[in-house]
Design an enzyme around this catalytic site. Structure first.
Site, PDB file in Angstrom:
ATOM      1  N   LYS A  10     -80.537   5.469  29.218  1.00 51.04           N
ATOM      2  CA  LYS A  10     -80.217   6.897  29.017  1.00 51.04           C
ATOM      3  C   LYS A  10     -79.674   7.150  27.609  1.00 51.04           C
ATOM      4  CE  LYS A  10     -76.058   8.449  30.479  1.00 51.04           C
ATOM      5  NZ  LYS A  10     -75.203   9.169  29.524  1.00 51.04           N
ATOM      6  N   ASN A  11     -78.726   6.300  27.188  1.00 52.98           N
ATOM      7  CA  ASN A  11     -78.056   6.591  25.916  1.00 52.98           C
ATOM      8  C   ASN A  11     -78.897   6.224  24.693  1.00 52.98           C
ATOM      9  OD1 ASN A  11     -76.005   7.733  27.290  1.00 52.98           O
ATOM     10  ND2 ASN A  11     -74.589   5.995  27.099  1.00 52.98           N
ATOM     11  N   CYS A  47     -64.250  17.015  28.364  1.00 52.07           N
ATOM     12  CA  CYS A  47     -65.010  16.747  29.580  1.00 52.07           C
ATOM     13  C   CYS A  47     -64.186  15.890  30.512  1.00 52.07           C
ATOM     14  CB  CYS A  47     -66.337  16.084  29.252  1.00 52.07           C
ATOM     15  SG  CYS A  47     -66.134  14.399  28.754  1.00 52.07           S
ATOM     16  N   ARG A  65     -63.052  14.582  23.675  1.00 54.03           N
ATOM     17  CA  ARG A  65     -64.132  13.905  22.937  1.00 54.03           C
ATOM     18  C   ARG A  65     -64.460  14.706  21.679  1.00 54.03           C
ATOM     19  NH1 ARG A  65     -68.637  12.199  27.188  1.00 54.03           N
ATOM     20  NH2 ARG A  65     -69.427  10.984  25.439  1.00 54.03           N
ATOM     21  N   PRO A  66     -63.711  14.447  20.611  1.00 51.70           N
ATOM     22  CA  PRO A  66     -63.902  15.214  19.378  1.00 51.70           C
ATOM     23  C   PRO A  66     -65.235  14.899  18.697  1.00 51.70           C
ATOM     24  CG  PRO A  66     -62.361  13.418  19.011  1.00 51.70           C
ATOM     25  CD  PRO A  66     -62.695  13.401  20.469  1.00 51.70           C
ATOM     26  N   ASP A  87     -65.260  15.355  15.117  1.00 47.54           N
ATOM     27  CA  ASP A  87     -64.862  15.436  13.707  1.00 47.54           C
ATOM     28  C   ASP A  87     -65.630  14.441  12.838  1.00 47.54           C
ATOM     29  OD1 ASP A  87     -63.258  13.650  15.357  1.00 47.54           O
ATOM     30  OD2 ASP A  87     -62.211  13.113  13.505  1.00 47.54           O
ATOM     31  N   ASP A 118     -68.234   2.364  29.535  1.00 47.81           N
ATOM     32  CA  ASP A 118     -69.115   2.859  30.608  1.00 47.81           C
ATOM     33  C   ASP A 118     -69.164   1.902  31.798  1.00 47.81           C
ATOM     34  OD1 ASP A 118     -69.617   5.043  29.072  1.00 47.81           O
ATOM     35  OD2 ASP A 118     -71.585   4.391  28.371  1.00 47.81           O
ATOM     36  N   ARG A 167     -77.229  12.029  36.786  1.00 48.68           N
ATOM     37  CA  ARG A 167     -77.360  12.257  35.344  1.00 48.68           C
ATOM     38  C   ARG A 167     -77.735  10.960  34.631  1.00 48.68           C
ATOM     39  NH1 ARG A 167     -72.532  15.473  32.657  1.00 48.68           N
ATOM     40  NH2 ARG A 167     -73.904  14.948  30.941  1.00 48.68           N
TER      41      ARG A 167
HETATM   42  N1  EPU Z   1     -64.492   9.905  18.376  1.00 48.87           N
HETATM   43  C1  EPU Z   1     -63.734  10.579  17.443  1.00 48.87           C
HETATM   44  N2  EPU Z   1     -64.346  11.526  16.664  1.00 48.87           N
HETATM   45  C2  EPU Z   1     -65.692  11.777  16.765  1.00 48.87           C
HETATM   46  C3  EPU Z   1     -66.449  11.066  17.710  1.00 48.87           C
HETATM   47  C4  EPU Z   1     -65.814  10.140  18.506  1.00 48.87           C
HETATM   48  O1  EPU Z   1     -62.531  10.363  17.316  1.00 48.87           O
HETATM   49  O2  EPU Z   1     -66.187  12.613  16.011  1.00 48.87           O
HETATM   50  C5  EPU Z   1     -63.846   8.895  19.227  1.00 48.87           C
HETATM   51  C6  EPU Z   1     -63.958   9.206  20.704  1.00 48.87           C
HETATM   52  O3  EPU Z   1     -62.920  10.075  21.127  1.00 48.87           O
HETATM   53  C7  EPU Z   1     -63.876   7.851  21.342  1.00 48.87           C
HETATM   54  C8  EPU Z   1     -64.587   6.978  20.331  1.00 48.87           C
HETATM   55  O4  EPU Z   1     -64.590   7.698  19.110  1.00 48.87           O
HETATM   56  O5  EPU Z   1     -62.560   7.423  21.455  1.00 48.87           O
HETATM   57  C9  EPU Z   1     -65.988   6.611  20.681  1.00 48.87           C
HETATM   58  O6  EPU Z   1     -66.723   7.736  21.128  1.00 48.87           O
HETATM   59  P1  EPU Z   1     -68.252   7.880  20.819  1.00 48.87           P
HETATM   60  O7  EPU Z   1     -68.437   8.922  19.797  1.00 48.87           O
HETATM   61  O8  EPU Z   1     -68.847   6.536  20.535  1.00 48.87           O
HETATM   62  O9  EPU Z   1     -68.809   8.431  22.188  1.00 48.87           O
HETATM   63  P2  EPU Z   1     -70.110   9.309  22.314  1.00 48.87           P
HETATM   64  O10 EPU Z   1     -71.058   8.958  21.255  1.00 48.87           O
HETATM   65  O11 EPU Z   1     -69.727  10.726  22.487  1.00 48.87           O
HETATM   66  C10 EPU Z   1     -71.460   7.635  23.754  1.00 48.87           C
HETATM   67  C11 EPU Z   1     -72.127   7.622  25.103  1.00 48.87           C
HETATM   68  C12 EPU Z   1     -71.058   7.595  26.173  1.00 48.87           C
HETATM   69  C13 EPU Z   1     -70.202   6.346  25.969  1.00 48.87           C
HETATM   70  C14 EPU Z   1     -69.604   6.344  24.561  1.00 48.87           C
HETATM   71  C15 EPU Z   1     -68.841   5.088  24.231  1.00 48.87           C
HETATM   72  C16 EPU Z   1     -74.173   8.807  24.710  1.00 48.87           C
HETATM   73  C17 EPU Z   1     -75.008  10.008  24.950  1.00 48.87           C
HETATM   74  N3  EPU Z   1     -72.944   8.814  25.235  1.00 48.87           N
HETATM   75  O12 EPU Z   1     -70.671   8.811  23.715  1.00 48.87           O
HETATM   76  O13 EPU Z   1     -71.751   7.497  27.411  1.00 48.87           O
HETATM   77  O14 EPU Z   1     -69.159   6.328  26.904  1.00 48.87           O
HETATM   78  O15 EPU Z   1     -70.668   6.474  23.590  1.00 48.87           O
HETATM   79  O16 EPU Z   1     -69.655   3.984  24.347  1.00 48.87           O
HETATM   80  O17 EPU Z   1     -74.605   7.881  24.068  1.00 48.87           O
HETATM   81  C18 EPU Z   1     -71.951   7.566  29.735  1.00 48.87           C
HETATM   82  O18 EPU Z   1     -73.110   7.160  29.597  1.00 48.87           O
HETATM   83  O19 EPU Z   1     -71.378   7.634  30.855  1.00 48.87           O
HETATM   84  C19 EPU Z   1     -71.206   8.014  28.558  1.00 48.87           C
HETATM   85  C20 EPU Z   1     -70.127   8.769  28.632  1.00 48.87           C
END
Ligand code: EPU
Length: 454
Positions: free
Chosen positions: A32-33, A126, A131-132, A134, A317, A409
């Protein structure tokens, strides 16, 4: 588009009769991801893109809807998907799609690079905590994008993006979709981009491989530093998505929690190395084959602590599913989540099944009990749902897992795959009556829960 035979319905639930030890062989679906950012990346292609091994999931359907709203033709037949831009003018992701799924934000980088403008709603908080975005915005701004926040949307524009030296490290390490967004924008920027603290997740490497197949120039995939040389145009290409390592690990844990033995196939074992080490440490026998992993488990596993971190660490995850497994292990387990520190929605529900888990900040302390008892539980997010299903497989008697729309999902036909391994799990749907009011529907739903827990 072929209809998904996972009927995702707000009134669906799983009924599980626990206690069967899972045995046999099962195959994994595509990731999925990887699918979600790669589908968004297809916005960059000037020719058709053909994807294979695409899982049939609600999130994939939502992303397809977003892309159609952005002028793409998207067609999925079983595991194959064709994507082609037919109208390059739309740049706005509708609010209703963005609210349904955070990964719609992955369209920001590709839209900006290809259409020079993007209006994408900010994904809100969520169920798994704050989940920022930035870091996504910091990276795109460094490439020269002008960014404004208007009425809850990121309004981004750029005449032409320009390569830059960008560090995407956040307070908890790298960001997966942040790397996806910035990498997807940089491939069409003028000049060279150096992307530091890039995510190492196999799904992001898969996105990189897809972009390279389209004609992008990216070096360093799978390392923290990417060198991206921008090109003027990207073509089309076929691409096969990697298998879903989280689904694979969830299936292995399902076997483990029932003291079973099975083979999980169509996976890349090296993507699961950390998880396999944990399972071995807990007492499971693991055999690694070419594209499969066999597992054989004793009646009771030992407690093994985890700290969830970005890849190659233990995946966040999988934190909920590991917590479920440890709920009936010998000893006390410390489960810490350093990625999403509030991701513990499953704990109260696992305790309802007889587990003994206390949370303190980003850590759960799991005191292993000898058995769980079936009850009615409600899933709060995707991975929490999977944890509750696992617990239900091990619990004595009947467990009802409500709100499995979360599960649909991200897991393709999980119930069927578990059935294939001998699990007693059934998807049940309470049909809303014609003209039924929300209250009438709720009453039916409560009735199903009451019957189930009785
Ligand atoms: N973070 C920031 N700023 C940002 C983005 C992220 O501080 O701009 C922080 C987040 O708060 C978190 C960390 O960085 O503490 C990592 O978050 P990440 O951005 O990697 O998460 P994501 O890309 O939003 C993806 C997966 C998630 C999975 C996370 C971590 C997808 C579509 N989603 O989310 O998948 O938990 O990486 O591996 O790829 C799931 O499949 O159940 C799911 C939630």
């Amino acid at each position: 588009m072929a209809e998904n035979n996972t009927c995702s319905f707000f009134m669906s639930y799983f009924e599980i009769i626990g206690g069967e030890s899972l045995q046999g062989e099962v195959r994994c679906s595509g990731a999925k991801n990887a699918a979600l950012p790669i589908m968004a990346g297809a916005l960059l292609a000037s020719e058709p893109v053909r994807l294979e091994n695409v899982p049939r999931l609600t999130d994939v359907r939502t992303q397809a809807r977003v892309l159609r709203e952005l002028g793409m033709h998207v067609e999925q037949i079983d595991g194959r998907m064709l994507l082609e831009t037919v109208d390059p003018r739309p740049v706005r992701v509708p609010e209703r799609s963005a609210q349904r799924m955070r990964a719609s934000f992955c369209t920001l980088g590709p839209l900006l690079a290809r259409r020079r403008k993007a209006i994408v709603p900010l994904p809100g908080g969520c169920a798994i905590g704050n989940r920022p975005v930035d870091l996504h915005l910091k990276g795109l701004a460094a490439l020269g994008a002008e960014l404004q926040l208007q009425h809850g949307c990121v309004v981004a524009s750029a005449r032409r993006l320009t390569g830059a030296d960008i560090d995407l490290c956040g307070p908890n390490g790298s960001t997966a979709t942040g790397t996806a967004n910035v990498m997807s924008a940089a491939v069409m920027a003028r000049g060279v981009t150096i992307l530091r603290s890039a995510a190492l997740e196999p799904e992001i490497v898969d996105l990189g491989r897809f972009l390279i197949a389209l004609g992008a120039k990216i070096e360093g995939l799978g390392t923290p530093t990417l060198r991206i040389e921008g090109v003027d145009q990207l073509g089309g290409a076929p691409h096969r998505l990697i298998p879903d390592r989280i689904e694979a690990a969830t299936l292995l844990l399902a076997v483990a929690i029932t003291g079973g033995s099975a083979v999980v196939k169509d996976i890349v074992p090296e993507h699961l190395e950390t998880v396999l080490q944990l399972l071995r440490a807990a007492g499971a026998e693991i055999g690694v084959q070419n594209s499969g992993v066999s597992i054989q488990t004793p009646k009771r596993l030992r407690a093994v602590d985890i700290v969830a971190r970005p890849y190659p660490g233990v995946p966040t995850d999988l934190q909920a599913q590991w917590t479920a497994l440890m709920a009936i292990a010998e000893g006390t387990t410390r489960v810490q989540d350093c990625v999403f520190g509030n991701r513990f929605l499953h704990v109260a529900e696992l305790n309802r099944l007889g587990a003994s888990i206390q949370c303190d900040g980003n850590t759960a302390f799991v005191k292993g009990v000898s058995s769980l008892q079936g009850a009615t539980v409600t899933a709060g997010d995707l991975r929490a749902s999977a944890a509750l299903v696992l617990a239900g497989l091990a619990a004595e008697g009947r467990t009802i897992v409500n709100r499995i729309r979360h599960l649909d999902r991200g897991y393709e036909l999980l119930d069927r795959k578990l059935q294939r391994l001998g699990a007693k799990i059934e998807r049940r749907t309470v049909q809303p009556l014609n003209n039924s009011t929300p209250n009438a529907v709720a009453a039916l739903f409560n009735e199903s829960s009451r019957l189930a827990s009785g």
